[in-house]
Design a protein around this motif. Sequence first.
Motif, mmCIF file in Angstrom:
data_model
loop_
_atom_site.group_PDB
_atom_site.id
_atom_site.type_symbol
_atom_site.label_atom_id
_atom_site.label_comp_id
_atom_site.label_asym_id
_atom_site.label_seq_id
_atom_site.Cartn_x
_atom_site.Cartn_y
_atom_site.Cartn_z
ATOM 1 N N VAL A 26 -29.942 -10.834 43.101
ATOM 2 C CA VAL A 26 -30.348 -9.684 41.904
ATOM 3 C C VAL A 26 -31.618 -9.845 41.401
ATOM 4 C CG1 VAL A 26 -29.325 -9.240 39.654
ATOM 5 C CG2 VAL A 26 -27.766 -9.716 41.136
ATOM 6 N N ARG A 27 -32.178 -11.212 41.255
ATOM 7 C CA ARG A 27 -33.575 -11.162 40.624
ATOM 8 C C ARG A 27 -34.427 -10.671 41.772
ATOM 9 N NH1 ARG A 27 -34.511 -15.495 36.500
ATOM 10 N NH2 ARG A 27 -32.342 -16.270 35.657
ATOM 11 N N ALA A 28 -34.151 -10.930 42.967
ATOM 12 C CA ALA A 28 -35.294 -10.508 43.781
ATOM 13 C C ALA A 28 -35.008 -8.831 44.022
ATOM 14 C CB ALA A 28 -34.992 -10.985 45.320
ATOM 15 N N ALA A 29 -34.068 -8.220 44.032
ATOM 16 C CA ALA A 29 -33.761 -6.614 43.725
ATOM 17 C C ALA A 29 -34.402 -6.203 42.485
ATOM 18 C CB ALA A 29 -32.238 -6.240 44.118
ATOM 19 N N GLU A 30 -34.133 -6.780 41.462
ATOM 20 C CA GLU A 30 -34.754 -6.444 40.166
ATOM 21 C C GLU A 30 -36.303 -6.362 40.533
ATOM 22 O OE1 GLU A 30 -33.165 -8.543 37.004
ATOM 23 O OE2 GLU A 30 -31.569 -7.030 36.906
ATOM 24 N N TYR A 34 -38.502 -2.994 40.115
ATOM 25 C CA TYR A 34 -39.381 -2.453 38.866
ATOM 26 C C TYR A 34 -40.680 -2.909 39.190
ATOM 27 C CZ TYR A 34 -35.130 -1.757 36.206
ATOM 28 O OH TYR A 34 -34.072 -1.248 35.674
ATOM 29 N N ASP A 35 -41.016 -2.765 40.520
ATOM 30 C CA ASP A 35 -42.488 -3.013 40.883
ATOM 31 C C ASP A 35 -43.248 -1.667 40.926
ATOM 32 O OD1 ASP A 35 -45.074 -3.698 42.098
ATOM 33 O OD2 ASP A 35 -44.104 -4.085 44.100
ATOM 34 N N PRO A 36 -44.318 -1.704 39.897
ATOM 35 C CA PRO A 36 -44.592 -0.284 39.664
ATOM 36 C C PRO A 36 -45.880 0.052 41.188
ATOM 37 C CG PRO A 36 -46.120 -1.961 38.578
ATOM 38 C CD PRO A 36 -44.638 -2.617 39.156
ATOM 39 N N ARG A 78 -40.288 -3.897 31.820
ATOM 40 C CA ARG A 78 -41.014 -5.221 31.825
ATOM 41 C C ARG A 78 -41.241 -5.644 30.452
ATOM 42 N NH1 ARG A 78 -45.312 -5.875 36.361
ATOM 43 N NH2 ARG A 78 -43.779 -5.771 38.251
ATOM 44 N N LEU A 79 -41.394 -4.762 29.446
ATOM 45 C CA LEU A 79 -41.569 -5.124 27.963
ATOM 46 C C LEU A 79 -40.148 -5.833 27.431
ATOM 47 C CD1 LEU A 79 -43.455 -2.032 26.436
ATOM 48 C CD2 LEU A 79 -44.326 -4.420 26.886
ATOM 49 N N SER A 80 -39.032 -5.467 27.993
ATOM 50 C CA SER A 80 -37.917 -6.104 27.692
ATOM 51 C C SER A 80 -37.797 -7.313 28.070
ATOM 52 C CB SER A 80 -36.599 -5.137 28.041
ATOM 53 O OG SER A 80 -36.440 -5.208 29.254
ATOM 54 N N GLN A 81 -38.245 -7.705 29.059
ATOM 55 C CA GLN A 81 -37.991 -8.928 30.019
ATOM 56 C C GLN A 81 -39.197 -10.056 29.485
ATOM 57 O OE1 GLN A 81 -35.596 -9.635 32.246
ATOM 58 N NE2 GLN A 81 -34.904 -7.791 31.352
ATOM 59 N N GLY A 83 -41.608 -12.420 27.029
ATOM 60 C CA GLY A 83 -41.117 -13.335 25.832
ATOM 61 C C GLY A 83 -41.876 -12.559 24.949
ATOM 62 N N PRO A 84 -41.283 -13.604 23.969
ATOM 63 C CA PRO A 84 -41.925 -13.082 22.155
ATOM 64 C C PRO A 84 -43.229 -12.939 22.174
ATOM 65 C CG PRO A 84 -40.390 -14.969 21.914
ATOM 66 C CD PRO A 84 -40.665 -14.696 23.488
ATOM 67 N N ASP A 85 -43.989 -13.705 23.116
ATOM 68 C CA ASP A 85 -45.363 -14.011 23.043
ATOM 69 C C ASP A 85 -46.261 -13.014 23.984
ATOM 70 O OD1 ASP A 85 -44.890 -15.217 25.535
ATOM 71 O OD2 ASP A 85 -45.849 -16.882 25.059
ATOM 72 N N GLY A 86 -45.152 -12.142 24.717
ATOM 73 C CA GLY A 86 -45.812 -11.082 25.567
ATOM 74 C C GLY A 86 -46.132 -11.362 27.047
ATOM 75 N N THR A 87 -45.553 -12.648 27.633
ATOM 76 C CA THR A 87 -45.632 -13.340 28.717
ATOM 77 C C THR A 87 -44.103 -13.129 29.426
ATOM 78 O OG1 THR A 87 -44.816 -15.450 28.076
ATOM 79 C CG2 THR A 87 -47.448 -14.718 28.311
#
Length: 87
Positions: A26-30, A34-36, A78-81, A83-87
């Motif tokens: 699932v992670r690989a498919a996502e 979601y690759d721009p 990508r923003l939702s994924q 972390g709180p510090d933007g990484t």
Amino acid sequence: MGLVTEIVALPVAPFRGIAWVLDKVVRAAEQEYYDPGPVQEALADLERKRQEGHVDEEEFEQREQALLQRLEEIRIYRLSQAGPDGT
């Protein structure tokens, strides 16, 4: 207690392995979905086709809008994924 826990948990070990593999798939498919990069390449290709006259303005605008919406979807994901510090 570690040995007892291992013995009791042994019957569910195959399911944990399957869950781990499914999580990786699932992670690989996502990551691929979601690759721009491919969307940006499609935009560049569309622009090239428009400049060469292979795509008229109406079709160009429709396809460009769809690709830009897809890029926005990727950006939001990508923003939702991040972390709180933007990484």
